[in-house]
Scaffold this active site. Structure first.
Site, PDB file in Angstrom:
ATOM      1  N   ASP A 187       0.806  -1.227   0.000  1.00  0.00           N
ATOM      2  CA  ASP A 187       0.000   0.000   0.000  1.00  0.00           C
ATOM      3  C   ASP A 187       0.842   1.281   0.000  1.00  0.00           C
ATOM      4  O   ASP A 187       0.356   2.346  -0.351  1.00  0.00           O
ATOM      5  CB  ASP A 187      -0.942   0.018   1.214  1.00  0.00           C
ATOM      6  CG  ASP A 187      -0.212  -0.228   2.543  1.00  0.00           C
ATOM      7  OD1 ASP A 187       1.025  -0.318   2.539  1.00  0.00           O
ATOM      8  OD2 ASP A 187      -0.892  -0.333   3.582  1.00  0.00           O
ATOM      9  N   HIS A 188       2.112   1.185   0.384  1.00  0.00           N
ATOM     10  CA  HIS A 188       2.945   2.393   0.484  1.00  0.00           C
ATOM     11  C   HIS A 188       3.647   2.725  -0.842  1.00  0.00           C
ATOM     12  O   HIS A 188       3.495   3.813  -1.380  1.00  0.00           O
ATOM     13  CB  HIS A 188       4.015   2.217   1.565  1.00  0.00           C
ATOM     14  CG  HIS A 188       3.518   2.378   2.970  1.00  0.00           C
ATOM     15  ND1 HIS A 188       2.578   1.554   3.538  1.00  0.00           N
ATOM     16  CD2 HIS A 188       3.849   3.267   3.937  1.00  0.00           C
ATOM     17  CE1 HIS A 188       2.342   1.944   4.787  1.00  0.00           C
ATOM     18  NE2 HIS A 188       3.108   2.981   5.052  1.00  0.00           N
ATOM     19  N   ASP A 219       3.940  -1.401  11.371  1.00  0.00           N
ATOM     20  CA  ASP A 219       3.508  -0.051  11.019  1.00  0.00           C
ATOM     21  C   ASP A 219       2.923   0.563  12.280  1.00  0.00           C
ATOM     22  O   ASP A 219       2.174  -0.098  13.014  1.00  0.00           O
ATOM     23  CB  ASP A 219       2.456  -0.096   9.909  1.00  0.00           C
ATOM     24  CG  ASP A 219       2.196   1.292   9.373  1.00  0.00           C
ATOM     25  OD1 ASP A 219       2.750   1.649   8.317  1.00  0.00           O
ATOM     26  OD2 ASP A 219       1.450   2.047  10.037  1.00  0.00           O
ATOM     27  N   ARG A 230      -0.601  12.604  10.327  1.00  0.00           N
ATOM     28  CA  ARG A 230       0.713  13.199  10.599  1.00  0.00           C
ATOM     29  C   ARG A 230       0.948  14.408   9.707  1.00  0.00           C
ATOM     30  O   ARG A 230       0.635  14.359   8.521  1.00  0.00           O
ATOM     31  CB  ARG A 230       1.828  12.170  10.322  1.00  0.00           C
ATOM     32  CG  ARG A 230       1.835  11.094  11.345  1.00  0.00           C
ATOM     33  CD  ARG A 230       3.013  10.156  11.234  1.00  0.00           C
ATOM     34  NE  ARG A 230       2.929   9.271  12.384  1.00  0.00           N
ATOM     35  CZ  ARG A 230       3.303   7.997  12.396  1.00  0.00           C
ATOM     36  NH1 ARG A 230       3.837   7.458  11.317  1.00  0.00           N
ATOM     37  NH2 ARG A 230       3.174   7.285  13.479  1.00  0.00           N
ATOM     38  N   SER A 280       6.729   7.045  13.039  1.00  0.00           N
ATOM     39  CA  SER A 280       6.681   5.763  12.337  1.00  0.00           C
ATOM     40  C   SER A 280       7.407   4.641  13.062  1.00  0.00           C
ATOM     41  O   SER A 280       8.287   4.875  13.889  1.00  0.00           O
ATOM     42  CB  SER A 280       7.290   5.979  10.962  1.00  0.00           C
ATOM     43  OG  SER A 280       7.905   4.822  10.487  1.00  0.00           O
ATOM     44  N   ARG A 298       9.255   2.602  11.365  1.00  0.00           N
ATOM     45  CA  ARG A 298      10.285   2.158  10.420  1.00  0.00           C
ATOM     46  C   ARG A 298      11.612   1.838  11.122  1.00  0.00           C
ATOM     47  O   ARG A 298      12.237   2.708  11.721  1.00  0.00           O
ATOM     48  CB  ARG A 298      10.471   3.189   9.296  1.00  0.00           C
ATOM     49  CG  ARG A 298      10.953   4.550   9.743  1.00  0.00           C
ATOM     50  CD  ARG A 298      10.863   5.580   8.622  1.00  0.00           C
ATOM     51  NE  ARG A 298       9.458   5.918   8.353  1.00  0.00           N
ATOM     52  CZ  ARG A 298       9.036   7.085   7.903  1.00  0.00           C
ATOM     53  NH1 ARG A 298       9.885   8.042   7.613  1.00  0.00           N
ATOM     54  NH2 ARG A 298       7.749   7.313   7.716  1.00  0.00           N
TER      55      ARG A 298
HETATM   56  C1  MIC Z   1       4.091   6.271   8.313  1.00  0.00           C
HETATM   57  O1  MIC Z   1       2.925   6.617   8.404  1.00  0.00           O
HETATM   58  O2  MIC Z   1       5.042   6.990   8.658  1.00  0.00           O
HETATM   59  C2  MIC Z   1       4.393   4.887   7.769  1.00  0.00           C
HETATM   60  C3  MIC Z   1       5.050   5.057   6.482  1.00  0.00           C
HETATM   61  O3  MIC Z   1       3.214   4.167   7.580  1.00  0.00           O
HETATM   62  C4  MIC Z   1       5.269   4.194   8.811  1.00  0.00           C
HETATM   63  C5  MIC Z   1       5.876   2.939   8.375  1.00  0.00           C
HETATM   64  C6  MIC Z   1       7.040   3.118   7.472  1.00  0.00           C
HETATM   65  O4  MIC Z   1       7.843   4.017   7.658  1.00  0.00           O
HETATM   66  O5  MIC Z   1       7.142   2.289   6.560  1.00  0.00           O
HETATM   67  C7  MIC Z   1       4.621   3.942  10.149  1.00  0.00           C
HETATM   68  O6  MIC Z   1       3.757   4.672  10.544  1.00  0.00           O
HETATM   69  O7  MIC Z   1       5.063   3.041  10.879  1.00  0.00           O
HETATM   70 FE1  SF4 Z   2      -0.054   4.721   5.154  1.00  0.00          FE
HETATM   71 FE2  SF4 Z   2       1.274   5.404   7.387  1.00  0.00          FE
HETATM   72 FE3  SF4 Z   2      -0.201   7.187   6.047  1.00  0.00          FE
HETATM   73 FE4  SF4 Z   2      -1.398   5.262   7.338  1.00  0.00          FE
HETATM   74  S1  SF4 Z   2      -0.162   6.885   8.240  1.00  0.00           S
HETATM   75  S2  SF4 Z   2      -1.895   5.969   5.282  1.00  0.00           S
HETATM   76  S3  SF4 Z   2       0.003   3.550   7.054  1.00  0.00           S
HETATM   77  S4  SF4 Z   2       1.638   6.165   5.317  1.00  0.00           S
END
Ligand code: MIC
Ligand code: SF4
Length: 642
Positions: free
Chosen positions: A64-65, A119, A379, A533, A535
């Site tokens: 999805d990313h 995630d 975010r 995140s 990550r």
């Molecule tokens: C995000 O919202 O920052 C992400 C991308 O979904 C991350 C995961 C990632 O960095 O792959 C998260 O929230 O954990």
């Molecule tokens: Fe995707 Fe992270 Fe954004 Fe949710 S917050 S839509 S998991 S990138």
């Protein structure tokens, strides 16, 4: 004495420890989820454990990313994920099927079960009564291998909801109000459990909006009890048989409590660049808007899109506004299409994006320079949208839709009557984009394109750690600062040597080069270092560049765990004032690190440049210590298995 819901689920899954706040515990994980940006690493780590199949009840791999395919990288990663899932008995949700959290809620979440996801927004499924926790990919890999998840038993905060939301006030406003009260570090070490009469006024997707954005509080997770609304939601998903009643005992006790009167809430908005900079919409009304985005795992349910469409219906998006709408899943997409809402949004001039994270993670739709973007997301960290000087605000889909029409930030209550939206009795359910692993898995060849590089080796902790302070940063540094995402960097998630060239570049473009030239060193941070995140690249890539330890005033939970998992000691100042006495470029030295950590002693840091000394400490369980001393969780797990 009765138990609260969190205590009940944890007790039922307890593998080690006692269920008392602050105690190290380990719990059994029933389900796991990964997404593509963290998944490739998680599966490489899982493969390195040498196990034949996943040992959970259900593990799902979502894409999805990384949906923009401007080169072979993301396409290769998707092929790897699909074949590795088939090989090890994992369900694979194909690109186009939707955002992991939304699809998991629809198709997999079960009240009372545990879910670990790579995630940070995994708590979304807390809306269904699941104990759903976000973690680094390596922790998820260990859970897939049947290992328990280690954590410190959080405090349980009761969030007591009374009353009922008024017109134009949405579930988003509840969590924005909590963020306003508790801030982005107010939830660290805590789980939020929702109770009270207000709960039954909220649908499962509304609850999921709240538990999703509980991640922004730094909370371990958030959870709602299950009830008739949960049963109805599961019935709509043709999964009523998976319903289970889960709730706190009537005489349950909690570590803390807050009460929110839903009737008293009004439309709220988070200002740049932090989800806790919340004010009333009317306080910022009139500001010109350049972009509006509805979607993300926070607000992309069927109701969210139907209400957006109902507001847009028969009108046009303001000529100065670019509006995008992202259905959270293919199920939502199909339903809005069948119900005619899609046509209404297209006619209004909204740009419809595929079901994925999209603009939320900077995969396209960066706002113009200095632009104002109003998003229904979770975010708004500086630069995350792809435009460093953009001003991103967070609000409900209702507020977003009204702003898109008026071209300025507008309190919807001054705009007109909120349209009434009724959800259909039935929606099309079709799992055609979910691929189940075949019975015969042994012959499957896992496909690895050239973007998929082997895992970097971790070395065990050595006696003396010495080096320069490579970077000194302030409070609330996010993992987006440490390891940026976006369309350019995300395709390198399976390639640590390449992605490490982007560590901290948004803070200091010279960082990777300096870290390499100096042969590694220290990072010094303020409070809540590593929020945001999950990550693990924010630990793994600095490790690759030679970062030996991070010294901060305090850490965010997932990042703290990721540092340990990759063998980097997360150290905290005994006297926070010592933070002020360190400068970037100072030469630091710490002796006998493994011995002192083993015996639980504080560490003395010599600042050779300043000819001074200061104490640092750490918050590590016995398990964390063993992991650190072995040089990370992968080494530790292999050793243990052997
Ligand atoms: C995000 O919202 O920052 C992400 C991308 O979904 C991350 C995961 C990632 O960095 O792959 C998260 O929230 O954990
Ligand atoms: Fe995707 Fe992270 Fe954004 Fe949710 S917050 S839509 S998991 S990138």
């Amino acid at each position: 004495m009765g138990m609260n819901l969190v205590q009940k689920i944890i007790s039922a899954h307890l593998v080690e420890g006692t269920v008392a706040a602050g105690e190290p515990i380990a719990i059994k994980i029933d389900q796991t989820l990964t997404q593509d940006a963290t998944g490739t690493m998680a599966y490489l780590q899982f493969e390195a454990m040498g196990i034949d199949r996943v040992r959970t009840e259900k593990s799902v791999s979502y894409v999805d990313h990384n949906m923009l395919q401007t080169g072979f990288e993301n396409a290769d990663d998707h092929l790897y994920l699909q074949t590795v899932a088939a090989r090890y008995g994992i369900d694979y949700s194909r690109p186009g099927n939707g955002i992991c959290h939304q699809v998991h809620l629809e198709r997999y979440g079960v009240p009372g079960k545990t879910l670990l996801g790579s995630d940070s927004h995994t708590p979304t499924n807390g809306g269904l009564g699941m104990l759903a926790i976000g973690a680094g990919g390596l922790d998820v890999a260990v859970a897939m291998a049947g290992g328990p998840f280690h954590l410190t038993m959080p405090k349980v905060v009761r969030v007591h909801l009374t009353g009922k939301l008024g017109p134009w006030v949405a579930a988003k406003d509840i969590i924005l109000d909590i963020l306003r009260q508790l801030t982005v570090k107010g939830g660290v070490g805590k789980i939020l459990e929702y109770t009270g009469d207000g709960v039954k006024t909220l649908s499962v997707p509304e609850r999921a909006t709240i538990t999703n954005m509980g991640a922004e509080l730094g909370a371990t997770t958030s959870i709602f009890p299950s009830d008739d609304n949960t049963r109805r939601y599961l019935a709509l998903q043709k999964r009523e048989s998976e319903y289970r009643a889960v709730a706190a005992d009537p005489d349950a006790t909690y570590d803390e409590q807050i009460t929110i009167d839903l009737t008293a809430l009004e439309p709220l908005i988070a200002q740049p660049h932090s989800p806790d900079k919340v004010v009333r919409v009317r306080d910022v009304a009139g500001l010109k808007v350049d972009q509006v985005c509805v979607g993300s795992c926070t607000n992309s349910s069927l109701y969210d899109l139907l209400v957006t469409a109902a507001i847009l219906k028969g009108r046009h998006v303001h000529p100065d506004v670019s509006m995008t709408v992202t259905p959270g899943s293919r199920q939502v997409f199909t339903a809005v299409s069948q119900l005619g809402a899609l046509t209404e949004m297209i006619s209004a001039g909204a740009r419809i994006l595929e079901s994925a994270c999209g603009p939320c993670i900077g995969m396209g739709q960066a706002p113009p320079s200095g632009g104002v973007s109003i998003r229904s997301f979770n975010r708004n960290f500086e630069g995350r949208s792809g435009t460093k000087d953009a001003n991103v605000y967070l609000a409900s889909p209702q507020v977003c839709a009204v702003c898109a029409l008026s071209g300025t930030i507008t309190d919807p209550r001054t705009w007109g009557e909120e349209p009434t939206v009724t959800l259909p009795e039935a929606i099309p359910i079709d799992d055609a984009l979910i691929v189940h692993a075949p019975a015969q898995r042994e012959a499957i060849t896992v496909r690895r394109g050239p973007n998929i590089k082997p895992l970097p080796q971790q070395t065990p902790l050595t006696g003396r750690i010495a080096g320069e302070v490579l970077l000194k940063v302030g409070d609330n540094i996010t993992t987006d600062h440490i390891m940026p995402a976006g369309a350019k960097v995300l395709p390198l998630r399976s390639n640590i040597p390449a992605i490490s060239e982007f560590v901290f570049v948004r803070v200091d473009p010279e960082f990777p080069q300096r870290a390499r030239a100096k042969g590694g060193g220290f990072i010094v941070g303020g409070d809540n270092y590593g929020q945001g995140s999950s990550r693990e690249h924010a630990a793994l890539a600095p490790m690759f560049l030679g970062v030996r330890a991070v010294i901060a005033k305090s850490f965010a939970r997932i990042h703290h765990a990721n540092l340990v998992n990759f063998g980097i000691p997360p150290l905290t100042f005994v006297d926070p004032a010592d933070y002020d006495r360190i400068e970037q470029g100072d030469n630091l030295e710490i002796d006998a690190v493994p011995d002192r950590i083993r015996s639980g002693d504080r560490l003395l840091v010599r600042n050779k440049s300043k000819n001074s000394e200061f104490w640092v400490t750490y918050d590590l369980s016995a398990f964390n210590k063993a992991v650190l001393l072995d040089g990370g969780l992968l080494n530790h797990t292999r050793r243990h298995a052997a």
